[in-house]
Motif scaffolding. Structure first.
Motif, PDB file in Angstrom:
ATOM      1  N   ALA A 297     -52.150  22.911  39.077  1.00 11.18           N
ATOM      2  CA  ALA A 297     -50.787  23.238  38.994  1.00 11.18           C
ATOM      3  C   ALA A 297     -51.436  24.721  37.672  1.00 11.18           C
ATOM      4  O   ALA A 297     -50.417  25.918  37.833  1.00 11.18           O
ATOM      5  N   ARG A 298     -52.148  24.673  36.763  1.00 11.68           N
ATOM      6  CA  ARG A 298     -52.620  25.661  35.461  1.00 11.68           C
ATOM      7  C   ARG A 298     -52.978  26.884  36.119  1.00 11.68           C
ATOM      8  O   ARG A 298     -53.133  27.925  35.630  1.00 11.68           O
ATOM      9  N   LEU A 299     -54.436  26.554  36.827  1.00 14.25           N
ATOM     10  CA  LEU A 299     -54.898  27.736  37.495  1.00 14.25           C
ATOM     11  C   LEU A 299     -53.783  27.874  38.574  1.00 14.25           C
ATOM     12  O   LEU A 299     -53.978  29.507  38.591  1.00 14.25           O
ATOM     13  N   SER A 300     -53.500  27.936  39.139  1.00 14.90           N
ATOM     14  CA  SER A 300     -52.153  28.078  40.365  1.00 14.90           C
ATOM     15  C   SER A 300     -50.598  27.837  40.339  1.00 14.90           C
ATOM     16  O   SER A 300     -49.880  26.981  41.218  1.00 14.90           O
ATOM     17  N   PRO A 301     -49.999  28.420  39.378  1.00 17.25           N
ATOM     18  CA  PRO A 301     -48.540  27.417  39.085  1.00 17.25           C
ATOM     19  C   PRO A 301     -47.855  28.234  40.269  1.00 17.25           C
ATOM     20  O   PRO A 301     -48.143  28.880  41.168  1.00 17.25           O
ATOM     21  N   GLU A 302     -46.898  27.461  40.188  1.00 12.87           N
ATOM     22  CA  GLU A 302     -45.621  27.627  41.775  1.00 12.87           C
ATOM     23  C   GLU A 302     -45.254  28.608  41.857  1.00 12.87           C
ATOM     24  O   GLU A 302     -45.171  29.172  43.046  1.00 12.87           O
ATOM     25  N   ALA A 303     -45.068  29.065  40.274  1.00  6.89           N
ATOM     26  CA  ALA A 303     -44.344  30.645  40.478  1.00  6.89           C
ATOM     27  C   ALA A 303     -44.948  32.191  40.900  1.00  6.89           C
ATOM     28  O   ALA A 303     -44.822  32.578  41.834  1.00  6.89           O
ATOM     29  N   ALA A 304     -46.201  31.839  40.711  1.00  9.89           N
ATOM     30  CA  ALA A 304     -47.471  32.574  40.558  1.00  9.89           C
ATOM     31  C   ALA A 304     -47.414  32.992  42.909  1.00  9.89           C
ATOM     32  O   ALA A 304     -47.543  33.482  43.254  1.00  9.89           O
ATOM     33  N   ARG A 305     -47.613  31.585  43.300  1.00 11.58           N
ATOM     34  CA  ARG A 305     -47.825  31.089  44.411  1.00 11.58           C
ATOM     35  C   ARG A 305     -46.668  32.027  45.483  1.00 11.58           C
ATOM     36  O   ARG A 305     -46.419  32.678  45.750  1.00 11.58           O
ATOM     37  N   PHE A 306     -45.258  31.900  44.572  1.00  6.04           N
ATOM     38  CA  PHE A 306     -44.127  32.294  45.441  1.00  6.04           C
ATOM     39  C   PHE A 306     -44.085  33.426  45.022  1.00  6.04           C
ATOM     40  O   PHE A 306     -44.076  34.182  46.225  1.00  6.04           O
ATOM     41  N   ASP A 307     -44.744  34.041  43.972  1.00  9.37           N
ATOM     42  CA  ASP A 307     -44.463  35.511  43.654  1.00  9.37           C
ATOM     43  C   ASP A 307     -45.390  36.030  45.583  1.00  9.37           C
ATOM     44  O   ASP A 307     -45.655  37.773  45.819  1.00  9.37           O
ATOM     45  N   ASP A 308     -46.841  35.281  45.227  1.00  8.20           N
ATOM     46  CA  ASP A 308     -48.134  35.460  46.380  1.00  8.20           C
ATOM     47  C   ASP A 308     -47.193  36.007  48.103  1.00  8.20           C
ATOM     48  O   ASP A 308     -47.270  36.422  48.716  1.00  8.20           O
ATOM     49  N   ARG A 309     -47.232  34.368  48.408  1.00 10.89           N
ATOM     50  CA  ARG A 309     -46.213  34.521  49.904  1.00 10.89           C
ATOM     51  C   ARG A 309     -45.180  35.954  49.828  1.00 10.89           C
ATOM     52  O   ARG A 309     -44.613  36.481  50.644  1.00 10.89           O
ATOM     53  N   ALA A 310     -44.291  36.138  48.650  1.00 10.33           N
ATOM     54  CA  ALA A 310     -43.209  37.174  48.898  1.00 10.33           C
ATOM     55  C   ALA A 310     -44.102  38.303  49.199  1.00 10.33           C
ATOM     56  O   ALA A 310     -43.498  39.674  50.173  1.00 10.33           O
ATOM     57  N   LYS A 311     -45.094  38.415  48.480  1.00 14.65           N
ATOM     58  CA  LYS A 311     -45.739  39.931  48.723  1.00 14.65           C
ATOM     59  C   LYS A 311     -46.902  40.186  49.999  1.00 14.65           C
ATOM     60  O   LYS A 311     -46.187  41.371  50.776  1.00 14.65           O
ATOM     61  N   ARG A 312     -46.599  38.629  50.842  1.00 17.56           N
ATOM     62  CA  ARG A 312     -47.563  38.464  52.230  1.00 17.56           C
ATOM     63  C   ARG A 312     -46.346  38.827  53.129  1.00 17.56           C
ATOM     64  O   ARG A 312     -46.813  39.315  53.375  1.00 17.56           O
ATOM     65  N   LEU A 313     -45.143  38.656  52.587  1.00 15.71           N
ATOM     66  CA  LEU A 313     -44.488  38.770  53.796  1.00 15.71           C
ATOM     67  C   LEU A 313     -43.967  40.238  54.066  1.00 15.71           C
ATOM     68  O   LEU A 313     -43.476  40.512  54.720  1.00 15.71           O
ATOM     69  N   GLN A 314     -43.668  40.381  52.412  1.00 15.45           N
ATOM     70  CA  GLN A 314     -42.662  42.135  52.936  1.00 15.45           C
ATOM     71  C   GLN A 314     -44.636  42.592  52.903  1.00 15.45           C
ATOM     72  O   GLN A 314     -43.728  43.982  53.507  1.00 15.45           O
ATOM     73  N   ALA A 315     -45.173  42.191  53.083  1.00 13.38           N
ATOM     74  CA  ALA A 315     -46.448  43.352  53.291  1.00 13.38           C
ATOM     75  C   ALA A 315     -46.180  43.175  55.019  1.00 13.38           C
ATOM     76  O   ALA A 315     -46.469  44.504  55.585  1.00 13.38           O
ATOM     77  N   ILE A 316     -45.749  42.064  55.887  1.00 15.13           N
ATOM     78  CA  ILE A 316     -45.397  42.178  57.195  1.00 15.13           C
ATOM     79  C   ILE A 316     -43.990  42.721  57.619  1.00 15.13           C
ATOM     80  O   ILE A 316     -44.290  42.772  58.695  1.00 15.13           O
TER      81      ILE A 316
END
Length: 204
Positions: A49-68
């Motif tokens: 959770a500290r290395l990959s917090p949920e907020a950062a994962r949510f942000d990453d998924r948003a960017k990946r979805l937007q990219a497609i």
């Protein structure tokens, strides 16, 4: 990710509007400037959770979805609300649109007319290798440009190829379970499945 001060968080709570909460406290807050604050309380192992917090994962998924080409909220910032308790948050501009559960409840005729387009949208997600466990009417918005968009997509998984039959069946079962839990009556399930089949044939 910066750490939000206790005063700043208290200001958000006192000046904003709590839209969602659970037994642990606020989950989604609408701030005075219209932005939304989505709060994540991790249940994963502390190190992960500290290395990959949920907020950062949510942000990453948003960017990946937007990219497609998949519409999502626009993330403005990720932060820690309480790092010791593994509470992180995303500050974002909400995606304009109407949740499909509200459309189904308030305008059934309009919802039924959208079924072919909705089925084609879900098929498009599956063809792009997107497995969305939280695929349900509350997490899909009808956007002002007559398209759809996704919200609350932390549990999305990205596959390297189109989803196979097993994952497709499982994904629709999540939607069916949601409808059963919410006791949604008279949902046009057979019509949705038929429209999905038509969308898959049309793409061949």
């Amino acid at each position: 990710m910066r750490i939000v001060t206790a005063k700043e968080f208290q200001d958000w709570l006192s000046q904003g509007e709590v839209l969602e909460k659970d037994s642990h406290g606020a989950k989604v807050i609408r701030l005075s400037d219209g932005k939304l604050l989505k709060i994540f309380r991790s249940r994963r192992l502390p190190l992960l959770a500290r290395l990959s917090p949920e907020a950062a994962r949510f942000d990453d998924r948003a960017k990946r979805l937007q990219a497609i080409g998949i519409q999502t909220p626009t993330i403005c910032e990720t932060c820690w609300i309480d790092r010791s308790k593994l509470v992180s948050a995303c500050l974002y501009e909400p995606l304009a649109g109407q949740p499909l559960d509200r459309l189904f409840r308030d305008s059934r005729a309009q919802f039924d007319l959208l079924l072919p387009q909705l089925a084609a949208y879900i098929y498009h997600l599956h063809r792009r290798g997107i497995y969305f466990r939280s695929l349900h009417l509350g997490n899909i918005l009808r956007t002002p440009d007559n398209d759809f968009g996704l919200i609350d997509f932390l549990d999305i998984r990205f596959k390297n190829r189109p989803l196979g039959h097993m994952l497709i069946r499982r994904n629709f079962q999540h939607l069916r379970n949601y409808l059963q839990r919410r006791k949604v009556e008279n949902f046009p399930w057979e019509e949705l499945m038929a429209a999905y089949k038509t969308a898959s044939k049309a793409s061949r």
